[in-house]
Design a protein around this motif. Structure first.
Motif, PDB file in Angstrom:
ATOM      1  N   GLY A   1       0.817  -1.215   0.000  1.00 47.98           N
ATOM      2  CA  GLY A   1       0.000   0.000   0.000  1.00 47.98           C
ATOM      3  C   GLY A   1       0.847   1.260   0.000  1.00 47.98           C
ATOM      4  N   ALA A   2       1.883   1.278   0.816  1.00 42.51           N
ATOM      5  CA  ALA A   2       2.756   2.452   0.887  1.00 42.51           C
ATOM      6  C   ALA A   2       3.505   2.662  -0.420  1.00 42.51           C
ATOM      7  CB  ALA A   2       3.733   2.310   2.055  1.00 42.51           C
ATOM      8  N   MET A   3       4.020   1.584  -0.995  1.00 37.33           N
ATOM      9  CA  MET A   3       4.748   1.717  -2.260  1.00 37.33           C
ATOM     10  C   MET A   3       3.823   2.139  -3.394  1.00 37.33           C
ATOM     11  SD  MET A   3       7.860   1.448  -1.530  1.00 37.33           S
ATOM     12  CE  MET A   3       8.474   1.501  -3.212  1.00 37.33           C
ATOM     13  N   ASN A   4       2.583   1.659  -3.399  1.00 37.60           N
ATOM     14  CA  ASN A   4       1.624   2.124  -4.406  1.00 37.60           C
ATOM     15  C   ASN A   4       1.377   3.622  -4.264  1.00 37.60           C
ATOM     16  OD1 ASN A   4       1.304  -0.374  -5.588  1.00 37.60           O
ATOM     17  ND2 ASN A   4      -0.669  -0.814  -4.634  1.00 37.60           N
ATOM     18  N   ALA A   5       1.264   4.090  -3.023  1.00 36.00           N
ATOM     19  CA  ALA A   5       1.043   5.519  -2.787  1.00 36.00           C
ATOM     20  C   ALA A   5       2.233   6.348  -3.276  1.00 36.00           C
ATOM     21  CB  ALA A   5       0.788   5.775  -1.302  1.00 36.00           C
ATOM     22  N   ILE A   6       3.431   5.860  -3.017  1.00 34.82           N
ATOM     23  CA  ILE A   6       4.642   6.581  -3.431  1.00 34.82           C
ATOM     24  C   ILE A   6       4.793   6.552  -4.952  1.00 34.82           C
ATOM     25  CG2 ILE A   6       7.172   6.517  -3.377  1.00 34.82           C
ATOM     26  CD1 ILE A   6       6.835   5.339  -0.461  1.00 34.82           C
ATOM     27  N   LYS A   7       4.678   5.353  -5.516  1.00 35.66           N
ATOM     28  CA  LYS A   7       4.944   5.169  -6.943  1.00 35.66           C
ATOM     29  C   LYS A   7       3.802   5.655  -7.830  1.00 35.66           C
ATOM     30  CE  LYS A   7       6.075   1.500 -10.251  1.00 35.66           C
ATOM     31  NZ  LYS A   7       6.325   0.054 -10.398  1.00 35.66           N
ATOM     32  N   HIS A   8       2.605   5.155  -7.590  1.00 39.40           N
ATOM     33  CA  HIS A   8       1.473   5.445  -8.467  1.00 39.40           C
ATOM     34  C   HIS A   8       0.724   6.703  -8.055  1.00 39.40           C
ATOM     35  CE1 HIS A   8       2.167   1.626 -10.376  1.00 39.40           C
ATOM     36  NE2 HIS A   8       2.045   0.989  -9.223  1.00 39.40           N
ATOM     37  N   GLY A   9       0.590   6.900  -6.735  1.00 34.07           N
ATOM     38  CA  GLY A   9      -0.145   8.072  -6.260  1.00 34.07           C
ATOM     39  C   GLY A   9       0.655   9.350  -6.425  1.00 34.07           C
ATOM     40  N   ASN A  10       1.771   9.418  -5.743  1.00 34.63           N
ATOM     41  CA  ASN A  10       2.590  10.629  -5.760  1.00 34.63           C
ATOM     42  C   ASN A  10       3.588  10.666  -6.908  1.00 34.63           C
ATOM     43  OD1 ASN A  10       1.267  11.464  -3.478  1.00 34.63           O
ATOM     44  ND2 ASN A  10       2.953  11.078  -2.088  1.00 34.63           N
ATOM     45  N   LYS A  11       3.704   9.594  -7.640  1.00 31.64           N
ATOM     46  CA  LYS A  11       4.610   9.513  -8.788  1.00 31.64           C
ATOM     47  C   LYS A  11       6.040   9.924  -8.441  1.00 31.64           C
ATOM     48  CE  LYS A  11       0.911   9.968 -12.140  1.00 31.64           C
ATOM     49  NZ  LYS A  11       0.385   8.710 -11.756  1.00 31.64           N
TER      50      LYS A  11
ATOM     51  N   VAL B   1       3.209  10.934   1.901  1.00 34.58           N
ATOM     52  CA  VAL B   1       2.295   9.819   2.134  1.00 34.58           C
ATOM     53  C   VAL B   1       2.007   9.819   3.625  1.00 34.58           C
ATOM     54  CG1 VAL B   1       2.044   7.309   2.105  1.00 34.58           C
ATOM     55  CG2 VAL B   1       3.172   8.470   0.198  1.00 34.58           C
ATOM     56  N   HIS B   2       0.739   9.799   3.964  1.00 33.46           N
ATOM     57  CA  HIS B   2       0.306   9.863   5.358  1.00 33.46           C
ATOM     58  C   HIS B   2      -0.198   8.479   5.770  1.00 33.46           C
ATOM     59  CE1 HIS B   2       0.379  14.267   4.897  1.00 33.46           C
ATOM     60  NE2 HIS B   2      -0.032  13.984   3.676  1.00 33.46           N
ATOM     61  N   VAL B   3       0.375   7.944   6.844  1.00 33.21           N
ATOM     62  CA  VAL B   3       0.006   6.615   7.328  1.00 33.21           C
ATOM     63  C   VAL B   3      -0.509   6.736   8.755  1.00 33.21           C
ATOM     64  CG1 VAL B   3       0.813   4.278   7.820  1.00 33.21           C
ATOM     65  CG2 VAL B   3       1.764   5.545   5.872  1.00 33.21           C
TER      66      VAL B   3
ATOM     67  N   ILE C   1      -3.648   4.674   4.538  1.00 24.79           N
ATOM     68  CA  ILE C   1      -2.533   5.242   3.776  1.00 24.79           C
ATOM     69  C   ILE C   1      -3.129   6.224   2.769  1.00 24.79           C
ATOM     70  CG2 ILE C   1      -0.616   4.747   2.210  1.00 24.79           C
ATOM     71  CD1 ILE C   1      -0.660   1.849   3.402  1.00 24.79           C
ATOM     72  N   ARG C   2      -2.707   7.481   2.867  1.00 21.41           N
ATOM     73  CA  ARG C   2      -3.234   8.514   1.961  1.00 21.41           C
ATOM     74  C   ARG C   2      -2.076   9.188   1.246  1.00 21.41           C
ATOM     75  NH1 ARG C   2      -3.913  13.873   2.365  1.00 21.41           N
ATOM     76  NH2 ARG C   2      -3.444  13.873   4.591  1.00 21.41           N
ATOM     77  N   ASP C   3      -2.224   9.314  -0.067  1.00 25.75           N
ATOM     78  CA  ASP C   3      -1.203  10.019  -0.837  1.00 25.75           C
ATOM     79  C   ASP C   3      -1.753  11.369  -1.281  1.00 25.75           C
ATOM     80  OD1 ASP C   3      -2.345   9.843  -3.653  1.00 25.75           O
ATOM     81  OD2 ASP C   3      -2.116   7.700  -3.258  1.00 25.75           O
ATOM     82  N   GLU C   4      -0.922  12.181  -1.880  1.00 33.58           N
ATOM     83  CA  GLU C   4      -1.305  13.514  -2.341  1.00 33.58           C
ATOM     84  C   GLU C   4      -1.375  13.580  -3.866  1.00 33.58           C
ATOM     85  OE1 GLU C   4       1.493  16.161  -0.424  1.00 33.58           O
ATOM     86  OE2 GLU C   4       0.511  15.894   1.526  1.00 33.58           O
ATOM     87  N   GLY C   5      -1.610  12.421  -4.478  1.00 35.49           N
ATOM     88  CA  GLY C   5      -1.688  12.337  -5.930  1.00 35.49           C
ATOM     89  C   GLY C   5      -3.071  12.664  -6.468  1.00 35.49           C
TER      90      GLY C   5
END
Length: 124
Positions: free
Chosen positions: A35-45, A52-54, A67-71
């Motif tokens: 989940g965190a890596m998806n947020a970093i890679k796909h969400g926030n690019k 990424v907020h956990v 897990i929330r991203d800013e994407g």
């Protein structure tokens, strides 16, 4: 990315203290990392100006990880099945599948920028 192992270690420690068995602790760690890596890679690019907020939450019944991203967000229903066509041979694309297999509940909200994964406590 450097903080993902720290988050994983904290999650595993909490899960052990809550009485989850070794297998559940391992799988919850994998779900968090995915989940965190998806947020970093796909969400926030990989944008270093975005965070990424956990949040780890424990109540009488559940251990919940948000897990929330800013994407820009995404539509979870539009994610290609890892079992179809050439997806079987890809090196990636199985994170959501694993989270669904390892956790009791997986949900997305806020236009796909927030992931919530939940596991029922063993003593609940």
């Amino acid at each position: 990315i450097d903080y993902v192992p720290v988050l994983e270690a904290a999650t595993r420690k909490m899960a052990r203290e809550l009485g989850f068995d070794d297998d559940a602790v391992e799988l919850m760690g994998v779900a968090l990392v995915e989940g965190a890596m998806n947020a970093i890679k796909h969400g926030n690019k990989y944008d270093l100006s975005k965070r990424v907020h956990v949040t780890l939450t424990v109540d009488a019944r559940d251990f919940t990880i948000a897990i929330r991203d800013e994407g820009e967000g995404f539509d979870p229903a539009a994610v290609a099945s890892p079992f179809e066509g050439d997806n079987l041979f890809r090196d990636s694309g199985r994170g959501i599948l694993m989270m669904n297999a390892y956790m009791d509940e997986v949900s997305h909200s806020e236009n796909g920028t927030k992931l919530t994964i939940r596991k029922e406590r063993p003593d609940a």
